[in-house]
Scaffold this motif. Structure first.
Motif, PDB file in Angstrom:
ATOM      1  N   ILE A  14       0.846  -1.200   0.000  1.00  0.00           N
ATOM      2  CA  ILE A  14       0.000   0.000   0.000  1.00  0.00           C
ATOM      3  C   ILE A  14       0.878   1.245   0.000  1.00  0.00           C
ATOM      4  CG2 ILE A  14      -1.638   1.325   1.395  1.00  0.00           C
ATOM      5  CD1 ILE A  14      -2.845  -1.346   2.285  1.00  0.00           C
ATOM      6  N   GLU A  18       1.066   4.252  -2.937  1.00  0.00           N
ATOM      7  CA  GLU A  18       0.589   5.628  -2.722  1.00  0.00           C
ATOM      8  C   GLU A  18       1.691   6.657  -2.496  1.00  0.00           C
ATOM      9  OE1 GLU A  18      -2.254   6.760  -3.239  1.00  0.00           O
ATOM     10  OE2 GLU A  18      -3.591   5.038  -3.207  1.00  0.00           O
ATOM     11  N   LEU A  22       2.129  10.661  -3.671  1.00  0.00           N
ATOM     12  CA  LEU A  22       1.907  11.734  -2.699  1.00  0.00           C
ATOM     13  C   LEU A  22       3.103  12.678  -2.661  1.00  0.00           C
ATOM     14  CD1 LEU A  22       0.301   9.759   0.247  1.00  0.00           C
ATOM     15  CD2 LEU A  22      -0.792  11.501  -1.132  1.00  0.00           C
ATOM     16  N   GLU A  30      -2.288  14.999   3.046  1.00  0.00           N
ATOM     17  CA  GLU A  30      -2.712  13.665   2.636  1.00  0.00           C
ATOM     18  C   GLU A  30      -1.707  12.626   3.106  1.00  0.00           C
ATOM     19  OE1 GLU A  30      -2.970  16.285   0.838  1.00  0.00           O
ATOM     20  OE2 GLU A  30      -4.709  16.249  -0.481  1.00  0.00           O
ATOM     21  N   PHE A  34      -2.678   9.649   5.561  1.00  0.00           N
ATOM     22  CA  PHE A  34      -2.455   8.318   5.004  1.00  0.00           C
ATOM     23  C   PHE A  34      -1.576   7.494   5.931  1.00  0.00           C
ATOM     24  CE2 PHE A  34       0.619   5.738   2.640  1.00  0.00           C
ATOM     25  CZ  PHE A  34      -0.214   4.846   2.001  1.00  0.00           C
ATOM     26  N   LEU A  37      -3.418   6.516   9.246  1.00  0.00           N
ATOM     27  CA  LEU A  37      -4.407   5.455   9.032  1.00  0.00           C
ATOM     28  C   LEU A  37      -3.725   4.120   8.770  1.00  0.00           C
ATOM     29  CD1 LEU A  37      -7.137   7.143   6.808  1.00  0.00           C
ATOM     30  CD2 LEU A  37      -7.284   6.546   9.203  1.00  0.00           C
ATOM     31  N   LEU A  38      -2.663   4.153   7.957  1.00  0.00           N
ATOM     32  CA  LEU A  38      -1.961   2.911   7.633  1.00  0.00           C
ATOM     33  C   LEU A  38      -1.318   2.317   8.877  1.00  0.00           C
ATOM     34  CD1 LEU A  38      -1.248   1.036   5.319  1.00  0.00           C
ATOM     35  CD2 LEU A  38       0.853   2.307   4.994  1.00  0.00           C
TER      36      LEU A  38
ATOM     37  N   ARG B 313      -8.297   9.739  -2.769  1.00  0.00           N
ATOM     38  CA  ARG B 313      -7.875   8.386  -3.128  1.00  0.00           C
ATOM     39  C   ARG B 313      -6.773   7.828  -2.230  1.00  0.00           C
ATOM     40  NH1 ARG B 313      -9.797  10.070  -7.968  1.00  0.00           N
ATOM     41  NH2 ARG B 313     -11.323   8.631  -8.856  1.00  0.00           N
ATOM     42  N   PRO B 314      -5.784   8.618  -1.814  1.00  0.00           N
ATOM     43  CA  PRO B 314      -4.747   8.032  -0.960  1.00  0.00           C
ATOM     44  C   PRO B 314      -5.293   7.431   0.325  1.00  0.00           C
ATOM     45  CG  PRO B 314      -4.058  10.176  -1.738  1.00  0.00           C
ATOM     46  CD  PRO B 314      -5.464   9.997  -2.167  1.00  0.00           C
ATOM     47  N   LEU B 315      -6.460   7.886   0.786  1.00  0.00           N
ATOM     48  CA  LEU B 315      -6.994   7.365   2.042  1.00  0.00           C
ATOM     49  C   LEU B 315      -7.623   5.991   1.870  1.00  0.00           C
ATOM     50  CD1 LEU B 315      -8.857  10.529   3.297  1.00  0.00           C
ATOM     51  CD2 LEU B 315      -6.553   9.816   3.841  1.00  0.00           C
ATOM     52  N   PRO B 318      -5.581   2.473   3.063  1.00  0.00           N
ATOM     53  CA  PRO B 318      -5.577   2.268   4.512  1.00  0.00           C
ATOM     54  C   PRO B 318      -6.981   2.087   5.088  1.00  0.00           C
ATOM     55  CG  PRO B 318      -4.263   4.181   3.938  1.00  0.00           C
ATOM     56  CD  PRO B 318      -4.943   3.741   2.697  1.00  0.00           C
TER      57      PRO B 318
END
Lengths: 77, 373
Positions: A14, A18, A22, A30, A34, A37-38, B313-315, B318
């Motif tokens: 992931i 991404e 980014l 972002e 990101f 959350l990850l 989209r990046p969210l 996760p």
């Protein structure tokens, strides 16, 4: 052991999908959201795969809605 | 508010696609377990409770359309900020989205896993099913609302085809005396199932205000599409409940975990066409898929809005990981699920589906008054 390797591999995948995008577009906010959350997802999944009891958010909701629920069901039942 | 989520504001779906999405969202996971709960409380009057719930839900659809049309170019999270002020609005949005993410998609995902492992593939581990289904959902959300709308247009004929087959093939077994006596204990026992139907099918529709009406190309027809989609979805549920009561009877409907699945197992055409329930299960997967995808899409757009992100989209990846994780945590057991779904889910959805829009409406009226005076 196998689930942990799988979780780390998918987290890495992931991140590889991404993060270059980014960084290229210089989307700082972002990027942070990101990553947070990850991180939560990865750590949580590893703990879950080790059978650690994670806090269930539904217990919290049950406690919050208890008075309203009692009122409502006193009326409906 | 400028500059954020610009891309999403430009995505448009037609009112027809929106209608189909509302229909599939309304049917969602309800098609699996609604007959059971309805029959548990209302016995043979379950069908009256369902009709009452669906028709009563129209008032709330009217309310949501009213909220959406206050500022037609804004979505729900922008409305929060506009009407309640920046910080109050943002914090309310965040709490709303956070709990919606846990209660909406995570619990719907639990039903996917629980349905497959208890009915079709008993020895497959639940996490693997959740992970596979999450991957498909996140793929759909990643491709955006237009793709979701178009794929719904492709899927709906299949859904209707399977549904018609089910109705036609089970109807010879209807026993009409199963509905009697009608309303033997009065109106009171059917109130709770009617509210339960509202809480599963109607109140979660508030999240569709994230795309209604700002993402619909033909905004004049959008309210009509909302009503029609809701009524079509409600109609499907009413037919399912009626068939369950007429064919299985209230006792078996209340006792089985997924009564509509038990219903399609009954299909028997001339001792030849039997046990086609696995094909019929495609119907469930279509409706569950679109409910989950719309939830995830709306929540991702909402979070991007709250944090002023340029891209949502990046969210998504996760979020998918968290979805697969939380769908395993939220319901430790089926017994917990059944208690929670009545005792907490109903009051929770009333707070987001009734009190929250009324709060927004009140704030809007207050703002308009103070502007004009």
């Amino acid at each position: 052991m196998v689930p942990i390797i799988g979780i780390l591999a998918s987290a890495l995948l992931i991140a590889m999908i991404e993060i270059p995008n980014l960084l290229k577009k210089n989307l700082k906010r972002e990027f942070w959201l990101f990553s947070i959350l990850l991180l939560i997802g990865t750590v949580g999944s590893i703990l879950k795969s080790l059978n650690v009891n994670l806090p269930n958010p539904f217990d919290f909701l049950t406690a919050v809605y208890k008075p309203f629920s009692d009122f409502l069901f006193g009326f409906l039942e | 508010m400028k500059g954020n989520v610009i891309m999403e504001q430009n995505t448009k779906i037609s009112s027809n696609q929106f209608m189909i999405l509302v229909m599939l969202f309304t049917i969602g996971s309800a098609i699996l377990f609604i007959p059971s709960g309805q029959a548990h409380y209302a016995k043979q009057n379950a069908w009256i409770a369902t009709i009452l719930g669906v028709v009563g839900g129209l008032c709330f659809i009217r309310l949501y359309i009213g909220i959406g049309n206050l500022y037609p170019h804004m979505n729900l999270m922008q409305l929060n900020e506009k009407l309640l002020g920046k910080w109050v609005g943002k914090s309310l949005s965040l709490v709303f989205l956070l709990f919606l993410f846990l209660t909406g998609p995570a619990s719907a995902m639990f039903f996917v896993g629980n349905f497959i492992t208890s009915q079709i593939m008993p020895s497959t581990p639940v996490p693997s099913i959740h992970i596979l289904f999450t991957i498909v959902i996140i793929m759909g959300v990643y491709l955006g609302l237009e793709t979701i709308g178009r794929s719904a247009e492709i899927m709906i004929p299949w859904f209707i085809f399977l549904f018609m087959i089910m109705v036609i093939f089970v109807s010879p077994q209807i026993k009409w005396d199963a509905v009697q006596p009608i309303l033997d204990k009065g109106i009171h026992p059917i109130l709770l199932p009617a509210v339960s139907l509202l809480s599963v099918c109607t109140f979660p529709l508030i999240i569709l205000l994230m795309i209604f009406p700002s993402c619909i190309s033909n905004s004049v027809q959008a309210p009509k599409a909302f009503y029609t989609g809701y009524l079509l979805g409600g109609g499907v549920l009413i037919i399912i409940v009626v068939l369950c009561i007429l064919i299985l009877g209230p006792g078996i409907t209340a006792r089985s975990l997924y009564p509509s699945y038990t219903l399609v197992k009954k299909i028997d055409v001339g001792d030849f066409l039997q046990r086609i329930e696995a094909v019929m299960a495609i119907m469930w997967f279509i409706s569950l898929y679109f409910r989950l995808t719309l939830y995830c899409y709306a929540i991702a757009i909402g979070i991007a809005q709250v944090f002023n992100l340029k891209e949502h989209r990046p969210l998504l990846l996760p979020m998918g990981m968290l979805l697969a994780l939380y769908s395993l945590i939220v319901y430790p057991s089926t017994a917990y699920e059944q208690t929670w779904d009545t005792r907490t889910w109903i009051p929770y959805t009333i707070s987001i589906g009734v009190f929250y829009p009324l709060l927004l409406l009140g704030a809007a009226i207050f703002r308009k008054r103070s502007q004009s005076s």
